[in-house]
Design a protein around this motif. Sequence first.
Motif, PDB file in Angstrom:
ATOM      1  N   GLU A  13       0.568   5.971   4.760  1.00  0.00           N
ATOM      2  CA  GLU A  13       1.309   4.853   4.192  1.00  0.00           C
ATOM      3  C   GLU A  13       0.803   4.399   2.832  1.00  0.00           C
ATOM      4  O   GLU A  13      -0.396   4.428   2.557  1.00  0.00           O
ATOM      5  N   CYS A  14       1.756   4.018   1.992  1.00  0.00           N
ATOM      6  CA  CYS A  14       1.469   3.186   0.824  1.00  0.00           C
ATOM      7  C   CYS A  14       2.378   1.975   0.978  1.00  0.00           C
ATOM      8  O   CYS A  14       3.535   2.098   1.390  1.00  0.00           O
ATOM      9  N   SER A  47       3.539  10.706   0.831  1.00  0.00           N
ATOM     10  CA  SER A  47       4.017   9.464   1.418  1.00  0.00           C
ATOM     11  C   SER A  47       5.490   9.275   1.061  1.00  0.00           C
ATOM     12  O   SER A  47       6.145  10.191   0.556  1.00  0.00           O
ATOM     13  N   GLN A  48       6.002   8.078   1.311  1.00  0.00           N
ATOM     14  CA  GLN A  48       7.362   7.732   0.927  1.00  0.00           C
ATOM     15  C   GLN A  48       7.455   6.242   0.622  1.00  0.00           C
ATOM     16  O   GLN A  48       6.869   5.413   1.331  1.00  0.00           O
ATOM     17  N   TYR A 103       7.389   4.550   5.001  1.00  0.00           N
ATOM     18  CA  TYR A 103       6.286   5.438   5.366  1.00  0.00           C
ATOM     19  C   TYR A 103       6.367   5.938   6.810  1.00  0.00           C
ATOM     20  O   TYR A 103       5.629   6.837   7.199  1.00  0.00           O
ATOM     21  N   ILE A 106       8.186   9.818   6.447  1.00  0.00           N
ATOM     22  CA  ILE A 106       7.727  10.639   5.325  1.00  0.00           C
ATOM     23  C   ILE A 106       8.190  12.083   5.522  1.00  0.00           C
ATOM     24  O   ILE A 106       7.826  12.715   6.517  1.00  0.00           O
ATOM     25  N   ALA A 125       0.940   5.346  10.000  1.00  0.00           N
ATOM     26  CA  ALA A 125       2.211   5.965   9.616  1.00  0.00           C
ATOM     27  C   ALA A 125       2.810   6.812  10.735  1.00  0.00           C
ATOM     28  O   ALA A 125       3.946   7.281  10.619  1.00  0.00           O
ATOM     29  N   SER A 132       7.630  11.068  10.175  1.00  0.00           N
ATOM     30  CA  SER A 132       6.227  11.168   9.765  1.00  0.00           C
ATOM     31  C   SER A 132       5.401  11.983  10.759  1.00  0.00           C
ATOM     32  O   SER A 132       4.502  12.729  10.367  1.00  0.00           O
TER      33      SER A 132
END
Length: 301
Positions: A13-14, A47-48, A103, A106, A125, A132
């Motif tokens: 995660e971001c 990530s996304q 996230y 992803i 995530a 993900s």
Amino acid sequence: MHDFKGLGAIFGECLVDDFGDSQRLGGAPFNVARHLHGLGVPAIFISQVGDDINGRNILEHMRQWQMPLSGVAVSKTLPTGRVEVLSDPVEGHRFEILPHQAYDYIPFPEKLPEPVSWLYHGSLALRENATSRQTLQKLASISNKRFLDINLRAPWWTPDTLAPLLTDSSILKCNVDELETLLAVYSLRCGPALCDKMRVFADHFSLESVLLTCGPEGSAYWDHQDFYEAAAEPVNNLVNTVGAGDAFSAAWLWSLLRGECPELRLRRGGELAAAVCALKGATPETLDFYEPFMSRWTQGE
């Protein structure tokens, strides 16, 4: 035991920590990716983000730091990860991690250099039965070694979802409270000594090694052969401990990639973690922050 040479991948995660009147970039994997980039480690962050202001701020930050963007997807339907930081009369702050974020879904990168020598990832995530998890499985299948850095955030984990992530990891990193929780959850009996607790847990999940942060008590490492401990590094001008564990992971990985001994790895991790405790956020404002560490460490100090 560990072959972590070559290009690495950091998955997870971001997000933004939303204080209402201000926002800070975060997410443990994103923090680790930024630290490793600052320390000169070749790696791709996977990530996304969403197609929104928070996502654009994250991408712009990566551009300013000259981090590769090829592993970060942009979702047209899901929001960038966000954690609401709310006032709490007892603890000061309470963190609300929102569900169904970018996230959680992803995708596997369209262009990923192979082979991936090592893979770092967390557990948040992978909380939902979504894309993900599939991406992580594929990344793990093409990675030589896997570094799992768990973060037990209630209610976003269960013993059943965490067990497959733990099994056969090259390195598990957690803190001492999390280890105690996991020993209890999985009903694992062991003696009172820290090394015994780490050994029992590693044997149960076929882990190669366990890396433990113990707050003011320092850190520990067990690799199936030896047990190592290090005292905590002194913190000058303590602001908060947010992101200290992420800094520790990044510096420890840097030291591992350099082929340094376990004692030095623990010391490097403690040094960067202590320095981050003097910052307002989990990471520094500029890359200049890393220059003194790189200068000393590359000379073997």
